[in-house]
Write a protein that holds these residues in place. Structure first.
Motif, short mmCIF file in Angstrom:
data_model
loop_
_atom_site.label_atom_id
_atom_site.label_comp_id
_atom_site.label_asym_id
_atom_site.label_seq_id
_atom_site.Cartn_x
_atom_site.Cartn_y
_atom_site.Cartn_z
N VAL A 62 1.06 -1.79 -0.05
CA VAL A 62 0.36 0.19 0.09
C VAL A 62 1.16 1.05 0.17
N ASN A 82 4.01 1.73 -1.11
CA ASN A 82 4.89 2.10 -2.21
C ASN A 82 3.53 1.96 -3.06
N ASP A 83 2.81 1.47 -3.08
CA ASP A 83 2.22 1.77 -4.04
C ASP A 83 0.88 3.28 -3.85
N LEU A 84 1.14 4.24 -2.83
CA LEU A 84 0.98 5.37 -2.86
C LEU A 84 1.73 7.04 -3.01
N LEU A 90 3.57 5.62 -5.21
CA LEU A 90 3.65 5.87 -6.66
C LEU A 90 2.87 6.63 -6.90
N VAL A 91 1.73 7.03 -6.95
CA VAL A 91 0.67 8.24 -6.95
C VAL A 91 1.20 9.69 -6.70
#
Lengths: 285, 308
Positions: A103, A105-107, A109-110
């Motif tokens: 989560v 890492n993905d945030l 990226l956002v």
């Protein structure tokens, strides 16, 4: 052995960075028995926070501060909220931290996108100075010094303060510490926050010479794992030895077998495990 | 007898699926079957040996890489390429097994993370063979008979059924029972004279073999492989499917794989944030449903049986 002093210094500065990141990891692992697979994500988050702060304020020091505080806060929240539900279940903790890593890492990226960033270093640390028989970037020497200072500070904390004594006692036998009237939960929390802050510090330090990009968290995580597996769970000295070994092996690997550099690190790690499954300085619990 | 009949019915129903579904959904079902085999191979270790692995995605990916490389670069026919892929995956698993059998619990998990990352690192950096970031693309890898997606689905179904049967036999064999003994108490098994490391090694290699079969099928299904296929996310997804299905239930992996892949498919319609959703599923499963769907159902059934 075909390594000049420049490469040697490269290996040592990388080792210093690894130590900063892995020391937090090994403290948390040793005391709380949590293999925090979100540690790499915390590193990356720290790097990004430091980058944004340094760009906005123009101050590297503020960037470091923001990264450490921000990531420490994330660690605090993590320990007090999600990990609360799975206390005492080793495997569930690990897998939960893995979910957190995905989560975070993905945030990241956002928020920061997929480009790679380099944390800007202060003017004072730019340029190179003569070292041994070569010229070496000042900033990397600064990282090396930070690694050494971190080691000394942590050693003093662990060996010369009450909190340190509690942490060491907790690594050996947390139940016994609790039975003697210490609120071990608070020691746990302090360790988790400290370990997270170290990951944040590592993020800014590394972000200024290794660059920050979406998969940097997995790379630093696997190096930290190697350091901890080699050094032994919960051992500060072990983390230092492991970091120097992995740092030098990585540099050698990149010089000699650039395509297979990973083998050079994990070959010795595997050989070591065959003889000492708990690592160099690890002790059975 | 009744049980066998039930399984036959399930198999027939699965075989009839392509007659009802659109071609897009046939592909989806094929993918579910392939990943169910991967999840089952993870469950063999997690559920019956008590070793949670996070490198099976890498073992799976090795098979995918080798099959596509053998087919696209070396020009091998489908069958030998597939055999080479499965063999390579089994060898990698055996090598990992040698290292990993000495560890247990979190240490095992940690070591498998590191080993899996080695595979990923090699696939990423060894550009002359693996194509680096760009990966490898195969072309017309399937034999003529299997080009039609329904035919390919039936083949995958047959292989998946065989693998399920094989793994079920494996975990219920005397050898599998001694693995369960090791899961429950290593010291007791050692005291009884069992060679614990050897048992673990064989268990790991067998599990790796099945992960390799899944990876080889995936090569023919996808005809493309890149470092993402061997990344930790792949191992994580496989493990999550096994957990969602229910660790130690083996066939729960089919439910887990279907749940995760259908979820991914649905979520992807609305957002690019699949990774976050995967992470959240992980977090919530760990907090609220660690024994998974089939495991939870079994517990419910067991508690009902007791109250009666």
């Amino acid at each position: 052995m075909g390594m000049n002093s420049f490469q040697l210094l490269n290996g040592l500065t990388f080792a210093a960075l690894l130590f900063i990141v892995a020391s937090g990891f090994t403290l948390i692992f040793g005391l709380l028995r949590i293999v925090n697979l979100a540690h790499g994500a915390l590193y990356l988050l720290g790097g990004y926070l430091g980058y944004s702060t340094a760009i906005a304020t123009g101050s590297f020091a503020l960037g470091v501060l923001a990264a450490m505080l921000g990531v420490a806060l994330v660690g605090l929240l993590l320990d007090q909220t999600l990990l609360r539900f799975v206390r005492g279940h080793e495997l569930r903790q690990v897998l939960l931290s893995l979910g957190v890593a995905l989560v975070l890492n993905d945030l990241a990226l956002v928020v920061w996108g997929g480009d790679s960033f380099t944390v800007p270093t202060p003017d004072l640390l730019q340029g190179a100075v003569p070292v041994l028989d070569t010229f070496y970037p000042k900033y990397r020497l600064f990282v090396l010094a930070t690694g050494v200072v971190t080691f000394i500070a942590l050693w003093l904390l662990l060996n010369r303060t009450r909190l340190g004594a509690l942490i060491r006692a907790g690594v050996d036998d947390a139940e016994m510490v609790e039975a003697s009237g210490v609120n071990i939960r608070r020691v746990f929390l302090a360790t988790f926050v400290l370990g997270s802050a170290l990951a944040g510090l590592g993020g800014v330090m590394g972000g200024a010479f290794l660059a920050l990009y979406p998969s940097a968290d997995a790379e630093i995580l696997v190096f930290s794992l190697a350091v901890v597996v080699i050094g032994g769970r919960g051992s500060l000295e072990g983390a230092a030895i492991g970091a120097v070994l992995v740092g030098l092996l990585n540099t050698m690997g990149q010089v000699w077998f650039p395509e297979l550099a990973y083998f050079v690190i994990f070959g010795p790690m595997a050989a070591l495990l065959a003889f000492r499954p708990l690592g160099l300085l690890g002790r059975a619990v | 007898m009744k049980r066998q009949l039930a399984w036959l019915l399930v198999l027939l129903a699965a075989a009839a699926l392509p007659l009802l579904l659109s071609s897009y959904h046939v592909d989806l079902a094929t993918r579910i079957l392939i990943f169910a085999v991967l999840a089952m191979s993870i469950d063999v270790l997690a559920g019956f040996v008590g070793r949670t692995s996070l490198c099976h995605g890498a073992i799976f990916g090795v098979a995918t890489y080798v099959v596509i490389w053998a087919s696209a670069k070396a020009g091998w026919a489908a069958l030998p390429a597939m055999a080479a892929g499965v063999l390579a995956a089994t060898l990698v698993a055996a090598l990992f097994g040698v290292l990993a059998v000495r560890t247990r619990g979190v240490y095992f998990l940690l070591l498998t993370v590191a080993l899996g990352m080695v595979v990923w690192g090699v696939c990423l950096r060894w550009t002359t063979v693996t194509g680096g970031e760009n990966g490898l693309r195969g072309q017309d890898m399937r034999p003529a008979l299997l080009v039609a997606r329904e035919n390919f689905y039936w083949l995958v179904l047959a292989v998946a059924a065989l693998c399920s049967w094989g793994m079920w036999r494996f975990v219920n064999s005397p050898f599998g029972l001694s693995l369960r003994g090791i899961r429950d108490s290593e010291s007791r098994m050692r005291a009884l004279g069992y060679n614990v490391p050897l048992h673990l090694f064989v268990g790991f290699a067998v599990s790796g073999f099945f992960a390799g079969v899944a990876g080889a099928m995936y090569a023919f299904f996808n005809e493309y492989v890149s470092p993402t296929s061997v990344a930790m996310a792949q191992s994580v997804a496989g493990l999550l499917m096994a957990i969602v299905g229910g660790v130690g239930t083996l066939f729960g992996s089919f439910i887990g794989a279907a749940a995760i892949i259908l979820l991914e498919n649905t979520v992807s319609w609305y957002t690019d944030r699949w990774q976050s959703v995967l992470g959240l599923v992980f977090i919530f499963t760990m907090i609220f449903a660690p024994e998974g769907i089939l495991g939870g159902l079994r517990r419910l059934a067991a508690s009902k049986g007791r109250t009666r």
